[in-house]
Scaffold this active site. Structure first.
Site, short mmCIF file in Angstrom:
data_model
loop_
_atom_site.label_atom_id
_atom_site.label_comp_id
_atom_site.label_asym_id
_atom_site.label_seq_id
_atom_site.Cartn_x
_atom_site.Cartn_y
_atom_site.Cartn_z
N PRO A 9 0.78 -1.23 0.00
CA PRO A 9 0.00 0.00 0.00
C PRO A 9 0.82 1.29 0.00
O PRO A 9 1.86 1.37 0.66
CB PRO A 9 -0.82 -0.09 1.29
N ARG A 17 5.13 10.90 -2.54
CA ARG A 17 4.77 10.65 -1.15
C ARG A 17 5.99 10.85 -0.24
O ARG A 17 7.03 10.24 -0.47
CB ARG A 17 4.31 9.19 -1.07
N TYR A 22 11.11 8.79 1.14
CA TYR A 22 11.03 7.79 0.07
C TYR A 22 11.61 8.24 -1.27
O TYR A 22 11.63 7.44 -2.22
CB TYR A 22 9.56 7.34 -0.11
N HIS A 77 3.75 -4.58 9.11
CA HIS A 77 3.64 -4.44 10.57
C HIS A 77 2.31 -4.95 11.13
O HIS A 77 2.10 -4.91 12.33
CB HIS A 77 3.82 -2.96 10.95
N ASP A 84 1.56 -15.64 6.59
CA ASP A 84 1.13 -17.02 6.33
C ASP A 84 1.26 -17.38 4.85
O ASP A 84 1.62 -18.51 4.51
CB ASP A 84 -0.32 -17.24 6.77
N HIS A 97 12.68 -2.88 2.30
CA HIS A 97 12.11 -1.58 2.66
C HIS A 97 13.02 -0.49 2.14
O HIS A 97 14.25 -0.64 2.16
CB HIS A 97 11.94 -1.43 4.18
N ILE A 98 12.40 0.58 1.71
CA ILE A 98 13.16 1.72 1.20
C ILE A 98 13.87 2.42 2.36
O ILE A 98 15.05 2.75 2.29
CB ILE A 98 12.18 2.68 0.47
N SER A 99 13.13 2.64 3.44
CA SER A 99 13.69 3.30 4.62
C SER A 99 14.19 2.25 5.61
O SER A 99 13.83 1.07 5.52
CB SER A 99 12.62 4.17 5.28
N ARG A 108 6.82 0.42 13.63
CA ARG A 108 7.44 -0.11 12.39
C ARG A 108 8.53 -1.14 12.68
O ARG A 108 9.12 -1.70 11.77
CB ARG A 108 8.03 1.04 11.56
C1 DQA Z 1 8.18 0.97 3.96
C2 DQA Z 1 8.21 1.19 5.48
C3 DQA Z 1 6.83 0.98 6.08
O1 DQA Z 1 6.88 1.17 7.48
C4 DQA Z 1 5.85 1.98 5.50
O2 DQA Z 1 4.56 1.74 5.99
C5 DQA Z 1 5.87 2.02 4.01
C6 DQA Z 1 7.14 1.86 3.31
C7 DQA Z 1 9.54 1.27 3.31
O3 DQA Z 1 9.73 0.82 2.19
O4 DQA Z 1 10.39 1.96 3.90
O5 DQA Z 1 4.85 2.26 3.38
O6 DQA Z 1 7.87 -0.38 3.72
#
Ligand code: DQA
Length: 145
Positions: A9, A17, A22, A77, A84, A97-99, A108
């Site tokens: 999402p 965003r 990001y 999260h 599953d 994850h990007i961050s 998180r």
């Molecule tokens: C994310 C980190 C998640 O906590 C956040 O909800 C995202 C992006 C990331 O790529 O850093 O939507 O998955």
């Protein structure tokens, strides 16, 4: 080699965003770059804001692809269902994850995904996805050593 990148999402808004976290690049643009960089690898991309659609995609690619790169975004999260689904399939999944979520809010820090994944790459911006492709191209991962 066939790889699937699955984004969860709000990742359809990459480039627009929260750009300080990001970045300024849309995933579509970055994906084209990846395809150019890895012409010998068949890479498909799927994004959904809907939890069940992410599970459906995992079921669809999870028995004959060579690897899945999954950024489940906020569902990371919260989603026992996606955890599953990863457990149910045979294709190895790398969580990305990007961050660096460990440096962010406490909610998180929990992942329902990590325990079922081959590995976890985070904090390198969009390069996290490229690092996951690199990991899948290494023999150790291919032969499950
Ligand atoms: C994310 C980190 C998640 O906590 C956040 O909800 C995202 C992006 C990331 O790529 O850093 O939507 O998955």
């Amino acid at each position: 080699m066939k790889l699937a990148i699955i984004n969860g999402p709000n990742l359809n808004l990459l480039g627009k965003r929260e750009t300080s976290i990001y970045g300024n690049t849309s995933f579509e643009k970055y994906f084209k770059q990846l395809q150019k960089e890895y012409p010998k690898i068949e890479i498909v991309y799927f994004q959904s804001n809907i939890e069940g659609e992410i599970m459906n995609k995992l079921h669809q690619v999870g028995f004959d692809y060579d690897g899945i790169i999954l950024n489940a975004a906020a569902y990371t999260h919260t989603s026992i269902g996606i955890g599953d689904a990863i457990k149910a399939i045979t294709t190895a999944v790398i969580e990305v994850h990007i961050s660096n979520v460990r440096c962010r809010e406490k909610f998180r820090h929990k992942s329902f995904i990590t325990p079922h994944c081959k590995g976890l790459i985070m904090g390198f911006g969009l390069v996290s996805y490229k690092l996951a492709i690199e990991a899948f191209t290494k023999e150790t991962l291919k032969f499950n050593l």
